[in-house]
Design a protein around this motif. Structure first.
Motif, PDB file in Angstrom:
ATOM      1  N   SER A  55      -0.184   0.624  -1.019  1.00 39.51           N
ATOM      2  CA  SER A  55      -0.092  -0.657  -0.768  1.00 39.51           C
ATOM      3  C   SER A  55       1.475  -0.854  -0.335  1.00 39.51           C
ATOM      4  O   SER A  55       2.235  -0.124  -0.498  1.00 39.51           O
ATOM      5  CB  SER A  55      -0.213  -1.304  -1.954  1.00 39.51           C
ATOM      6  N   GLY A 134     -11.369   3.974   1.228  1.00 36.46           N
ATOM      7  CA  GLY A 134     -10.141   3.068   1.304  1.00 36.46           C
ATOM      8  C   GLY A 134      -9.179   3.510   2.026  1.00 36.46           C
ATOM      9  O   GLY A 134      -7.874   3.099   1.921  1.00 36.46           O
ATOM     10  N   GLU A 169      -5.126  -0.778   2.016  1.00 29.75           N
ATOM     11  CA  GLU A 169      -4.451  -1.990   1.726  1.00 29.75           C
ATOM     12  C   GLU A 169      -2.931  -2.121   2.152  1.00 29.75           C
ATOM     13  O   GLU A 169      -2.229  -2.941   2.398  1.00 29.75           O
ATOM     14  CB  GLU A 169      -4.322  -1.967   0.268  1.00 29.75           C
ATOM     15  N   SER A 172      -2.880  -3.473   5.777  1.00 28.22           N
ATOM     16  CA  SER A 172      -2.894  -4.973   5.722  1.00 28.22           C
ATOM     17  C   SER A 172      -2.025  -5.445   5.069  1.00 28.22           C
ATOM     18  O   SER A 172      -1.906  -6.908   4.986  1.00 28.22           O
ATOM     19  CB  SER A 172      -4.314  -5.216   5.339  1.00 28.22           C
TER      20      SER A 172
END
Length: 242
Positions: A55, A134, A169, A172
């Motif tokens: 992230s 993911g 993640e 984005s």
């Protein structure tokens, strides 16, 4: 002998001597070895951040820890997705300048996902496989041509087979306060890049008001042309004494 500055005349401060290097997606910090060695020989204190690329928030936190541990002011360098990380982490008061190396340069609310949403016409499409659990990877069979065309074949193969999965993640993760709005910045364009189109690199660099240089190199410019990357970092360090 050099004369001492006259009364009231500013003394020239020493250049920034600490450099923090931030890698991009699909790779780890070991690719900075050539740049690291050159800067070390030049007397710089160099830290290489290891991102998990799960992230943006986690990667920014890791980078801020490296900045906090560095001595004095810092030249903060980011490659590829690392450009997003340094844009968010670079507002730290210790950061004197930003260096973008074939990198994304997002503005407020932008992420890699938004920056690539409008591809450059005619530019190669990066061979990124569909997400799995993911995470994203580059097709190993096409990695060398797309990412590291000017890297020795054995090293490019190793990079392909040791990829660090890139979290959707992180892709984005949006920037809230881009540091390039308050820090001087430099941009090194890789003119043979097949991951981020050179035209897109120029556009982002112009928007940020960055000083620009261009080298004929692949997306892995920091591996294949470490001398060019190190030279730009040293230029920024000299010009941003604090």
């Amino acid at each position: 002998m050099f004369a001492a500055p006259a009364a009231g005349q500013d003394r020239r401060e020493e250049p920034a001597r600490s450099v923090v290097l931030v890698h991009g997606a699909f790779v780890d910090g070991s690719g900075w070895k050539g740049v690291y060695d050159r800067l070390q020989r030049g007397g710089y204190e160099v830290s290489v951040v290891q991102l998990a690329t799960n992230s943006l928030a986690d990667d920014v936190a890791a980078t801020k820890r490296a900045i906090a541990a560095a001595s004095g002011s810092v030249i903060l360098v980011g490659h590829s997705y690392g450009g997003v990380v340094i844009s968010e982490a670079g507002s730290d008061p210790k950061v004197a300048a930003l260096i973008y190396v074939a990198a994304f340069v997002p503005d407020v609310g932008e992420s890699v996902a938004t920056l690539i949403s409008t591809p450059v016409p005619g530019a190669p499409v990066p061979p990124i496989l569909p997400p799995k659990d993911g995470y994203l990877l580059i097709d190993r069979a096409e990695f060398a041509e797309a990412f590291a065309a000017d890297v020795p074949a054995d090293l490019a193969a190793f990079m392909a087979n040791s990829q660090l999965p890139w979290g959707v993640e992180a892709l984005s993760g949006a920037v809230s306060k881009p540091a390039w709005r308050t820090r001087p910045s430099w941009y090194l364009v890789a003119s043979d890049d097949r991951m981020i189109a050179p035209e897109a690199q120029w556009t982002m660099a112009h928007r940020a008001g960055a000083r620009m240089a261009e080298v004929a190199a692949s997306h892995a410019i920091y591996v294949s042309k470490p001398e060019a990357v190190a030279a730009l970092i040293e230029e920024a360090a000299r010009e941003n004494a604090r």
